[in-house]
Design an enzyme around this catalytic site. Structure first.
Site, PDB file in Angstrom:
ATOM      1  N   GLY A 112     -12.463  63.144 -15.382  1.00  0.00           N
ATOM      2  CA  GLY A 112     -12.142  64.383 -14.638  1.00  0.00           C
ATOM      3  C   GLY A 112     -12.646  65.468 -15.490  1.00  0.00           C
ATOM      4  N   ILE A 130      -7.077  67.169 -19.995  1.00  0.00           N
ATOM      5  CA  ILE A 130      -6.089  68.109 -19.835  1.00  0.00           C
ATOM      6  C   ILE A 130      -4.882  67.454 -20.281  1.00  0.00           C
ATOM      7  CG2 ILE A 130      -6.949  69.555 -18.133  1.00  0.00           C
ATOM      8  CD1 ILE A 130      -5.250  67.962 -16.118  1.00  0.00           C
ATOM      9  N   ASP A 131      -4.767  65.933 -20.173  1.00  0.00           N
ATOM     10  CA  ASP A 131      -3.545  65.155 -20.470  1.00  0.00           C
ATOM     11  C   ASP A 131      -3.143  65.077 -21.790  1.00  0.00           C
ATOM     12  OD1 ASP A 131      -3.930  64.516 -17.738  1.00  0.00           O
ATOM     13  OD2 ASP A 131      -4.835  62.486 -18.077  1.00  0.00           O
ATOM     14  N   GLU A 138       3.444  63.057 -13.328  1.00  0.00           N
ATOM     15  CA  GLU A 138       2.998  62.337 -11.918  1.00  0.00           C
ATOM     16  C   GLU A 138       3.288  60.698 -12.465  1.00  0.00           C
ATOM     17  OE1 GLU A 138      -1.178  62.795 -11.524  1.00  0.00           O
ATOM     18  OE2 GLU A 138      -1.545  62.244 -13.552  1.00  0.00           O
ATOM     19  N   ARG A 194      13.310  71.566  -2.826  1.00  0.00           N
ATOM     20  CA  ARG A 194      11.903  71.561  -2.420  1.00  0.00           C
ATOM     21  C   ARG A 194      10.969  70.896  -3.451  1.00  0.00           C
ATOM     22  NH1 ARG A 194      13.994  72.550   1.834  1.00  0.00           N
ATOM     23  NH2 ARG A 194      13.372  74.500   2.907  1.00  0.00           N
ATOM     24  N   GLN A 216      -4.300  72.605 -11.824  1.00  0.00           N
ATOM     25  CA  GLN A 216      -4.261  72.503 -13.198  1.00  0.00           C
ATOM     26  C   GLN A 216      -5.471  72.361 -13.985  1.00  0.00           C
ATOM     27  OE1 GLN A 216      -0.367  69.866 -14.199  1.00  0.00           O
ATOM     28  NE2 GLN A 216      -1.113  69.588 -12.055  1.00  0.00           N
TER      29      GLN A 216
HETATM   30  O1  F6P Z   1      -7.211  62.580 -16.812  1.00  0.00           O
HETATM   31  C1  F6P Z   1      -6.858  63.832 -15.892  1.00  0.00           C
HETATM   32  C2  F6P Z   1      -6.467  63.708 -14.767  1.00  0.00           C
HETATM   33  O2  F6P Z   1      -6.523  64.879 -14.045  1.00  0.00           O
HETATM   34  C3  F6P Z   1      -4.900  63.088 -14.588  1.00  0.00           C
HETATM   35  O3  F6P Z   1      -3.918  64.079 -15.108  1.00  0.00           O
HETATM   36  C4  F6P Z   1      -4.951  62.626 -13.177  1.00  0.00           C
HETATM   37  O4  F6P Z   1      -4.032  61.760 -13.109  1.00  0.00           O
HETATM   38  C5  F6P Z   1      -6.355  62.213 -13.101  1.00  0.00           C
HETATM   39  O5  F6P Z   1      -7.095  62.785 -13.708  1.00  0.00           O
HETATM   40  C6  F6P Z   1      -6.697  62.465 -11.672  1.00  0.00           C
HETATM   41  O6  F6P Z   1      -7.943  61.798 -11.455  1.00  0.00           O
HETATM   42  P1  F6P Z   1      -9.005  62.229 -10.198  1.00  0.00           P
HETATM   43  O7  F6P Z   1      -9.914  63.265 -10.595  1.00  0.00           O
HETATM   44  O8  F6P Z   1      -9.763  60.897 -10.210  1.00  0.00           O
HETATM   45  O9  F6P Z   1      -8.214  62.217  -8.894  1.00  0.00           O
END
Ligand code: F6P
Length: 348
Positions: free
Chosen positions: A10, A125-126, A221, A272, A280
């Site tokens: 990502g 980012i994680d 998430e 909500r 992000q």
């Molecule tokens: O690993 C970074 C991240 O943004 C995670 O936080 C998220 O679950 C995932 O990538 C989303 O991945 P994709 O870009 O494949 O939808």
């Protein structure tokens, strides 16, 4: 040496700062740099781009990656490893700088064992990569999520609502905990600590009984609900779909909406949900991420210059150090429970 640079997984704010730093330092060290487009896919498909001083001019504050990225897994492609080695040879590329998370660096680690000269730079980012205290991109994501929580506060207060904010982080709750503490969340739910929905509703109800008319719930998430409370018949994770990528990761997202409905049903408070999603990950990096990316990039270029293959640049305390790639990809770095306890002080 001719150094191939790629970004995989990502995208992440600060990638361009790293690319710029590797190129600038490598050219100063007397080497040539070439861009590999879209992660490991680029080397499999001979998709290269010039990466000289002109190409990197002005990219420091830019989000995303000028090289493009993909989640291509070399080891899921037919003869992937052999093709990487062969294509590097054909293009005259002597070594690689791979900038990525556990998946991209996992491939780098395997390629190193197969004889490829490779150096890594940790990205996500994680913030869930082992062997480094922080990854660049995390600070930007936390700042965006914090600003969103601040904004949600004012609208929640005006409408007497419970606001559920879903943030990214995959199987780690780092973004949720940091943004939750910074934004003054009333409940923070993370994958590392499965939650009981009735307890969450009780915290919110008690808060409203002491005169508060709104609440903010930050949920990662990948948060997990305790099995007796499972609202998804398939298990503890609530998924929008069950698609998996080339590294076998399920696509997360959607838990916030499900939880919001349940909170409203059980407490009677209007609720909500907001899913922050890719906001992000997009846009300009914070100054912290630009500096961290720059330091990691310069260090990685020095590892290449010294021929220290199979290592990645990592932040330990205030220092940038060399860590073996395999050490970085062995295990995920999950949230420190001491930090979560600090966050819990402010629940309710
Ligand atoms: O690993 C970074 C991240 O943004 C995670 O936080 C998220 O679950 C995932 O990538 C989303 O991945 P994709 O870009 O494949 O939808």
């Amino acid at each position: 040496m001719k150094i191939g640079i790629l970004t995989g997984g990502g995208d992440c704010p600060g990638l361009n700062a790293v690319i710029r730093a590797v190129v600038r330092k490598s050219i100063q060290n007397g080497h040539e740099t070439i861009g590999i487009r879209e992660g490991w896919r680029g080397i499999l498909q001979n998709n290269f781009m010039p990466l000289d001083l002109d190409a990197i001019s002005g990219i420091l504050p830019r989000g995303g990656t000028i090289l493009g990225t993909s989640r291509t897994n070399v080891y899921k492609e037919k003869d992937g490893e052999a093709r990487v080695i062969n294509n590097m040879k054909q293009a005259g590329i002597d070594c690689l700088v791979a900038i990525g998370g556990e998946d991209t660096l996992g491939v780098a680690s395997k390629l190193f064992k197969a004889g490829v000269k490779v150096v890594g730079v940790p990205k996500t980012i994680d913030n869930d990569l082992n062997a480094t205290d922080y990854t660049f991109g995390f600070d930007t994501a936390v700042n965006i999520a914090t600003e969103a929580i601040d904004r949600l506060h004012t609208t929640a207060e005006s409408h007497n609502r419970v606001m559920v904010v879903e943030v990214m982080g995959r199987h780690a709750g780092w973004i949720a905990v940091h943004a939750g503490i910074a934004g003054g969340a009333d409940v923070i739910l993370i994958p590392e600590k499965p939650f009981d929905l009735n307890e969450v509703c009780e915290i919110i109800t008690k808060r409203h009984q002491r005169g508060k008319t709104f609440s903010i719930v930050v949920i990662a998430e990948g948060a997990k609900i305790k099995t007796e409370e499972t609202v998804d018949k398939d298990g503890s994770l609530i998924l929008s779909d069950v698609e998996v990528d080339a590294f076998g990761h399920v696509k997360l997202g959607g838990i916030g909406n499900v939880i919001a409905k349940e909170i409203e049903k059980r407490t009677g408070f209007e609720t909500r949900a907001t899913v922050l999603g890719y906001i992000q990950r997009g846009g300009s990096p914070t100054a912290f991420d630009r500096v961290l990316g720059t330091r990691l990039g310069v260090f990685a270029a020095e590892l290449v210059h010294k021929g220290q293959w199979g290592y990645m640049a990592a932040l330990r305390g205030k220092d940038i150090v060399a860590v073996k790639l395999e050490e970085a990809v062995g295990e995920l770095k999950t949230v420190d429970m001491e930090l979560y306890k600090v966050a819990e002080t402010f629940f309710g």
